[in-house]
Motif scaffolding. Structure first.
Motif, PDB file in Angstrom:
ATOM      1  N   THR A   1      -7.549 -18.517   3.090  1.00  0.00           N
ATOM      2  CA  THR A   1      -7.135 -19.875   3.237  1.00  0.00           C
ATOM      3  C   THR A   1      -8.008 -20.780   2.611  1.00  0.00           C
ATOM      4  O   THR A   1      -7.670 -21.953   2.030  1.00  0.00           O
TER       5      THR A   1
ATOM      6  N   ARG B   1       2.253 -10.760   4.034  1.00  0.00           N
ATOM      7  CA  ARG B   1       2.938 -11.952   3.586  1.00  0.00           C
ATOM      8  C   ARG B   1       2.089 -13.281   3.969  1.00  0.00           C
ATOM      9  O   ARG B   1       2.257 -14.037   3.220  1.00  0.00           O
ATOM     10  N   GLU B   2       1.529 -13.129   5.105  1.00  0.00           N
ATOM     11  CA  GLU B   2       0.807 -14.469   5.771  1.00  0.00           C
ATOM     12  C   GLU B   2      -0.469 -14.695   4.755  1.00  0.00           C
ATOM     13  O   GLU B   2      -0.756 -15.866   4.158  1.00  0.00           O
TER      14      GLU B   2
ATOM     15  N   GLN C   1       0.603 -15.874   1.398  1.00  0.00           N
ATOM     16  CA  GLN C   1       1.110 -17.312   1.468  1.00  0.00           C
ATOM     17  C   GLN C   1      -0.002 -18.228   1.562  1.00  0.00           C
ATOM     18  O   GLN C   1      -0.027 -19.290   1.131  1.00  0.00           O
TER      19      GLN C   1
ATOM     20  N   ARG D   1      -1.844 -18.813  -1.683  1.00  0.00           N
ATOM     21  CA  ARG D   1      -1.218 -19.588  -2.570  1.00  0.00           C
ATOM     22  C   ARG D   1      -0.946 -21.084  -2.052  1.00  0.00           C
ATOM     23  O   ARG D   1      -0.400 -21.960  -2.954  1.00  0.00           O
ATOM     24  N   GLY D   2      -1.514 -21.486  -0.994  1.00  0.00           N
ATOM     25  CA  GLY D   2      -1.352 -22.742  -0.296  1.00  0.00           C
ATOM     26  C   GLY D   2      -1.539 -23.900  -1.065  1.00  0.00           C
ATOM     27  O   GLY D   2      -1.166 -24.938  -1.190  1.00  0.00           O
TER      28      GLY D   2
ATOM     29  N   GLY E   1       5.230 -10.455  -1.887  1.00  0.00           N
ATOM     30  CA  GLY E   1       5.208 -12.022  -2.424  1.00  0.00           C
ATOM     31  C   GLY E   1       3.929 -12.210  -3.219  1.00  0.00           C
ATOM     32  O   GLY E   1       3.795 -13.331  -3.740  1.00  0.00           O
TER      33      GLY E   1
END
Length: 428
Positions: free
Chosen positions: A48, A91-92, A95, A98-99, A169
């Protein structure tokens, strides 16, 4: 922010990177070992942070593809014979990474003989040649030469993991063919003494790499990124050399790749961690700090795809020198982003924190390289725990090494228990 580094780059697959700075792959040793080496909450927190850090491309650390062949038990595992796969966690992870607008690629790897003792499982490689690390060689087993069936299994595992990465993803995958891991072992005449179609000539030694790339590309979509990380050289007499790289790169032009990343070295000659080998020229800033730029500048005339130069980039001026050397060159930043996760954003603001780790003056070369890597991994774990991060310039390399050895020891106990329970019959 008037810099070529922050201009978008179009990849061959038709997708864009928002800039020409990549977060290079670094082994985190942060998987959830209790849950069969799936992504951990700490790993998600780390990515993140990197996802918001400003890079255009983020590469994961080692994603292992065989539960019985793990470079480190703390590596993340993506394999068809381990379950249940925690798809929501995967997936998290993708995600949050890529934030900030970066593409996120998973680096897929098989370690071959580069597996430390402890798991009490057989180790496989091109030939039955143990790592030569002097007095530290006993840290590794003598491998068993792989059979034809095992080679096809490896190809199938890379392919399955690439398909799964796309389904989850991710934007792409990178096939690790550098740093002395399995594919790199096949490329090197020092570790590959086979006399069948997988050894001997360079064409035969490169066969595994080409077969993996072909199989992966055939099974993923045209807009899914496929890259290869490869050594500029092994930096060992008689090993894989620059001319070998150029020949391989010419062949890869016909394999629908989207990225070629240049690095160098192996466990036996850890140039990727310590810097330019003693036999290499060290004149000029780029040669001292962007270890493989000279090779990349020659390679850009051969490779028909973007080339990422990884190794030693920590200052803004060096990053600018790399991207300024060619319109399709990407600056791959590793250690510096391990210490300053938002380094690209800081560069865009005109800042230049230039993080540098302390060097060990007492450890022998193999341990000094491991200590440097360990110091960065300690920073990863700090970020993953939610501690306030900062450039850890003053950390003692010996302390970093001891901390990570303790973490690895705990991980090995957990990994060894479940892998022997689940795969006891595989190696009987």
């Amino acid at each position: 922010m008037d810099s070529a580094a922050f201009e978008p780059l179009l990849l061959p697959n038709g997708t864009w990177l928002k800039n020409r700075i990549g977060k290079a792959a670094m082994e985190e040793k942060m998987s959830d070992v209790q849950r069969h080496c799936q992504p951990s909450p700490g790993l998600l927190r780390l990515y993140t942070t990197w996802g918001q850090g400003g890079a255009g491309l983020i590469l994961s650390g080692n994603i292992m593809i065989d539960p019985t062949a793990m470079s480190c038990p703390g590596d993340v595992l993506l394999a068809p014979d381990v379950g249940p796969l925690d798809e929501s966690r995967w997936r998290e992870w993708i995600q949050v990474t890529r934030g900030g607008g970066a593409q996120f690629w998973l680096q897929l790897n098989h370690p071959g003989r580069q597996v430390r003792k402890g798991a009490e499982l057989p180790v496989y490689a091109p030939s039955a040649i143990r790592l030569d690390m002097g007095s530290f060689s006993n840290m590794f087993e003598t491998p068993i030469a792989m059979t034809e069936a095992q080679l096809h299994d490896v190809i199938a595992r890379f392919t399955w993991a690439a398909q799964k990465a796309e389904a989850l993803g991710a934007d792409g995958i990178e096939i690790h063919a550098a740093h002395g891991y399995l594919i790199s072992q096949f490329l090197s005449p020092l570790s590959n003494k086979r006399t069948d179609r997988w050894g001997g000539s360079l064409e035969n030694r490169a066969r595994l790499l080409f077969e993996v790339v072909r199989s992966v590309r055939a099974k993923v979509s045209s807009r899914f990124g496929v890259g290869v990380k490869i050594n500029s050289a092994d930096f060992q007499r008689g090993g894989f050399e620059v001319d070998d790289l150029f020949w391989v790169a010419r062949q890869l032009n016909n394999h629908q790749l989207d990225l070629l990343e240049i690095s160098g070295g192996s466990y036996e000659s850890p140039v990727m961690a310590t810097g330019v080998a003693p036999t290499e020229k060290t004149s000029g800033t780029a040669n001292r700090e962007a270890y493989f730029l000279e090779v990349a500048e020659r390679l850009k005339e051969i490779a028909a795809i973007p080339v990422m130069v990884t190794g030693g980039i920590s200052r803004k001026a060096v990053m600018e020198e790399v991207v300024g050397a060619g319109a399709r060159l990407i600056a791959g930043v590793g250690t510096a982003m391990g210490l300053v996760p938002d380094l690209p954003n800081r560069w865009a603001r005109g800042e230049d924190p230039a993080p540098v780790l302390s060097r060990s003056r007492i450890l022998p070369k193999p341990l000094a390289a491991a200590a440097k890597t360990s110091s960065v991994q300690v920073s990863f774990h700090m970020i993953g725990r939610g501690w306030r991060w900062r450039p850890w310039k003053g950390v003692w390399p010996v302390l970093g090494l001891l901390i990570m050895r303790a973490i690895e020891s705990r991980q090995m106990k957990v990994y060894k228990k479940w892998v022997h329970q689940q795969f006891a019959q595989k190696h009987q």
